[in-house]
Design a protein around this motif. Structure first.
Motif, PDB file in Angstrom:
ATOM      1  N   LEU A   1       0.830  -1.205   0.000  1.00  0.00           N
ATOM      2  CA  LEU A   1       0.000   0.000   0.000  1.00  0.00           C
ATOM      3  C   LEU A   1       0.866   1.257   0.000  1.00  0.00           C
ATOM      4  CD1 LEU A   1      -2.859  -0.814   2.544  1.00  0.00           C
ATOM      5  CD2 LEU A   1      -2.963  -0.856   0.046  1.00  0.00           C
ATOM      6  N   ASP A   2       0.386   2.280  -0.715  1.00  0.00           N
ATOM      7  CA  ASP A   2       1.049   3.582  -0.709  1.00  0.00           C
ATOM      8  C   ASP A   2       0.664   4.352   0.549  1.00  0.00           C
ATOM      9  OD1 ASP A   2       2.409   3.540  -3.255  1.00  0.00           O
ATOM     10  OD2 ASP A   2       0.437   3.708  -4.206  1.00  0.00           O
ATOM     11  N   MET A   3       1.484   5.324   0.914  1.00  0.00           N
ATOM     12  CA  MET A   3       1.175   6.171   2.056  1.00  0.00           C
ATOM     13  C   MET A   3       0.051   7.151   1.751  1.00  0.00           C
ATOM     14  SD  MET A   3       2.968   5.146   4.545  1.00  0.00           S
ATOM     15  CE  MET A   3       2.690   6.501   5.686  1.00  0.00           C
ATOM     16  N   ALA A   4      -0.201   7.399   0.475  1.00  0.00           N
ATOM     17  CA  ALA A   4      -1.289   8.289   0.064  1.00  0.00           C
ATOM     18  C   ALA A   4      -2.056   7.619  -1.069  1.00  0.00           C
ATOM     19  CB  ALA A   4      -0.739   9.640  -0.382  1.00  0.00           C
ATOM     20  N   CYS A   5      -3.164   8.239  -1.463  1.00  0.00           N
ATOM     21  CA  CYS A   5      -3.984   7.694  -2.546  1.00  0.00           C
ATOM     22  C   CYS A   5      -3.363   8.086  -3.887  1.00  0.00           C
ATOM     23  CB  CYS A   5      -5.413   8.221  -2.445  1.00  0.00           C
ATOM     24  SG  CYS A   5      -6.271   7.701  -0.950  1.00  0.00           S
TER      25      CYS A   5
ATOM     26  N   CYS B   1      -8.159   4.693  -6.585  1.00  0.00           N
ATOM     27  CA  CYS B   1      -6.728   4.849  -6.344  1.00  0.00           C
ATOM     28  C   CYS B   1      -6.073   3.476  -6.217  1.00  0.00           C
ATOM     29  CB  CYS B   1      -6.490   5.670  -5.077  1.00  0.00           C
ATOM     30  SG  CYS B   1      -6.897   4.810  -3.544  1.00  0.00           S
ATOM     31  N   GLY B   2      -4.755   3.470  -6.193  1.00  0.00           N
ATOM     32  CA  GLY B   2      -4.029   2.212  -6.118  1.00  0.00           C
ATOM     33  C   GLY B   2      -4.312   1.429  -4.851  1.00  0.00           C
ATOM     34  N   ASN B   3      -4.479   2.117  -3.720  1.00  0.00           N
ATOM     35  CA  ASN B   3      -4.744   1.415  -2.468  1.00  0.00           C
ATOM     36  C   ASN B   3      -6.105   0.731  -2.483  1.00  0.00           C
ATOM     37  OD1 ASN B   3      -2.288   2.179  -1.492  1.00  0.00           O
ATOM     38  ND2 ASN B   3      -3.063   3.544   0.098  1.00  0.00           N
TER      39      ASN B   3
ATOM     40  N   GLY C   1      -9.106  14.370  -5.469  1.00  0.00           N
ATOM     41  CA  GLY C   1     -10.203  14.374  -4.518  1.00  0.00           C
ATOM     42  C   GLY C   1      -9.955  13.618  -3.238  1.00  0.00           C
ATOM     43  N   CYS C   2      -8.725  13.121  -3.038  1.00  0.00           N
ATOM     44  CA  CYS C   2      -8.471  12.341  -1.821  1.00  0.00           C
ATOM     45  C   CYS C   2      -8.029  13.224  -0.662  1.00  0.00           C
ATOM     46  CB  CYS C   2      -7.426  11.263  -2.073  1.00  0.00           C
ATOM     47  SG  CYS C   2      -5.741  11.890  -2.121  1.00  0.00           S
ATOM     48  N   GLY C   3      -7.923  14.521  -0.877  1.00  0.00           N
ATOM     49  CA  GLY C   3      -7.548  15.423   0.201  1.00  0.00           C
ATOM     50  C   GLY C   3      -6.072  15.721   0.272  1.00  0.00           C
ATOM     51  N   THR C   4      -5.299  15.155  -0.650  1.00  0.00           N
ATOM     52  CA  THR C   4      -3.857  15.415  -0.662  1.00  0.00           C
ATOM     53  C   THR C   4      -3.422  15.821  -2.062  1.00  0.00           C
ATOM     54  OG1 THR C   4      -3.489  13.042  -0.994  1.00  0.00           O
ATOM     55  CG2 THR C   4      -3.292  13.883   1.253  1.00  0.00           C
ATOM     56  N   ASP C   5      -4.154  16.757  -2.650  1.00  0.00           N
ATOM     57  CA  ASP C   5      -3.795  17.244  -3.978  1.00  0.00           C
ATOM     58  C   ASP C   5      -2.452  17.975  -3.928  1.00  0.00           C
ATOM     59  OD1 ASP C   5      -6.114  16.267  -5.141  1.00  0.00           O
ATOM     60  OD2 ASP C   5      -7.249  18.073  -4.651  1.00  0.00           O
ATOM     61  N   LEU C   6      -1.898  18.237  -5.103  1.00  0.00           N
ATOM     62  CA  LEU C   6      -0.623  18.941  -5.201  1.00  0.00           C
ATOM     63  C   LEU C   6      -0.696  20.243  -4.409  1.00  0.00           C
ATOM     64  CD1 LEU C   6       2.125  18.711  -6.765  1.00  0.00           C
ATOM     65  CD2 LEU C   6       1.126  20.310  -8.412  1.00  0.00           C
ATOM     66  N   PRO C   7       0.196  20.441  -3.425  1.00  0.00           N
ATOM     67  CA  PRO C   7       0.077  21.609  -2.547  1.00  0.00           C
ATOM     68  C   PRO C   7       0.622  22.895  -3.140  1.00  0.00           C
ATOM     69  CG  PRO C   7       1.948  20.281  -1.878  1.00  0.00           C
ATOM     70  CD  PRO C   7       1.281  19.535  -3.000  1.00  0.00           C
ATOM     71  N   PHE C   8       1.297  22.789  -4.271  1.00  0.00           N
ATOM     72  CA  PHE C   8       1.980  23.952  -4.815  1.00  0.00           C
ATOM     73  C   PHE C   8       1.067  24.713  -5.771  1.00  0.00           C
ATOM     74  CE2 PHE C   8       4.928  20.267  -4.606  1.00  0.00           C
ATOM     75  CZ  PHE C   8       5.443  20.568  -3.354  1.00  0.00           C
ATOM     76  N   GLY C   9       0.969  26.026  -5.590  1.00  0.00           N
ATOM     77  CA  GLY C   9       0.117  26.834  -6.446  1.00  0.00           C
ATOM     78  C   GLY C   9       0.928  27.642  -7.430  1.00  0.00           C
TER      79      GLY C   9
ATOM     80  N   GLY D   1       0.214  10.447 -10.659  1.00  0.00           N
ATOM     81  CA  GLY D   1       0.233  11.401  -9.560  1.00  0.00           C
ATOM     82  C   GLY D   1      -0.771  11.048  -8.482  1.00  0.00           C
ATOM     83  N   ILE D   2      -1.076  12.035  -7.652  1.00  0.00           N
ATOM     84  CA  ILE D   2      -2.005  11.808  -6.555  1.00  0.00           C
ATOM     85  C   ILE D   2      -3.409  11.628  -7.112  1.00  0.00           C
ATOM     86  CG2 ILE D   2      -2.766  14.158  -6.011  1.00  0.00           C
ATOM     87  CD1 ILE D   2      -1.419  11.655  -3.438  1.00  0.00           C
TER      88      ILE D   2
END
Length: 258
Positions: free
Chosen positions: A167-171, A207-209, A238-246, A234-235
């Motif tokens: 399992l990945d740490m994120a979706c 997602c992969g998980n 909609g899983c709550g951990t989208d790319l944080p960079f704007g 990529g991520i």
């Protein structure tokens, strides 16, 4: 196998063993009951990686060393197995003095896990992606008890924790999808968790998980699987951990690190 710390509860369970044997059509019972403490499962001489599913209902909150319970459950589960359990959670860490209060202990409030600590314990044990299945707020009806715990919110929640090493740490998004086959007798959806209700016949991107939680567990025969892990996108949206960079990458930039 059933495990309980009280001889009285075990006696009740054993009284009904033959009834269940007959009801489910077995010649001999395939169930055993053992006296033991879930915080010390290592003492019960249980074979590692031998259980498909471990179920617990409002017991872990009564145990002091909750991390030990999650670690032992992970050790006992087969790869692809799961710990499926309901318990009481709090919105904060509780005062240690509450553990000495017999009323709060008996009401399953004194040992309620702060949800953040639960996630830490679960992931440290190897359950990388805990999945919430159901939850509801708990209202304390007794005025005296409510006064003791004033300011703290409690919840009843059911989680499923899969033992899946990859399992990945994120979706993460690998372009995969699942289709629940359903059953001829029912059009009911399959609820993997609170956010995944699979309608029969519908192809759903996942997602992969989530893909692994179906493809590499006992649920695999009930689904059609689409995709693999050869390409990463990529991520998962909609899983709550989208790319944080704007910002717009087309504008002026610097090659400096910071």
């Amino acid at each position: 196998m059933g495990i309980d710390a009280t001889a009285e509860q075990l006696a009740v369970a054993r009284q009904h063993r033959d009834w269940h044997r007959d009801a489910f059509g077995y010649e001999t019972s395939n169930v055993d009951f053992v006296e033991g403490d879930i915080a010390r499962l290592d003492e019960l001489d249980l074979e590692p990686a031998s259980f498909d599913v471990i179920v617990s209902n409002c017991v872990i909150n009564l145990v002091t060393d909750k991390a030990a319970v999650f670690s032992a459950a992970h050790r006992l589960l087969k790869e692809g197995g799961e710990l499926y359990f309901s318990d009481v959670y709090a919105d904060r860490r509780l005062p240690s003095a509450w553990k000495e209060d017999p009323v709060l202990h008996g009401e399953c409030l004194a040992g309620a896990l702060y949800w953040g600590d639960f996630l830490t314990h679960a992931r440290a044990a190897g359950f990388v992606d805990p999945r919430l299945v159901t939850d509801r707020p708990l209202n304390v009806g007794d005025a005296e008890v409510a006064a003791k715990v004033a300011g703290t919110r409690f919840f009843s929640a059911t989680y499923r924790l899969f033992k899946l090493a990859a399992l990945d740490m994120a979706c993460e998004d690998y372009g995969q999808a699942l289709r629940y086959r359903g059953t001829p007798a029912s059009a009911e959806p399959f609820h993997l968790d609170k956010h995944h209700a699979f309608q029969p016949g519908r192809i759903v991107p996942v997602c992969g998980n989530t893909y692994r939680m179906v493809a590499e567990t006992r649920f695999a025969p009930e689904f059609d699987l689409f995709g693999d892990f050869t390409r990463h996108f990529g991520i998962f949206a909609g899983c709550g951990t989208d790319l944080p960079f704007g910002g717009d990458a087309s504008g002026p930039s610097s090659t400096a690190c910071c």
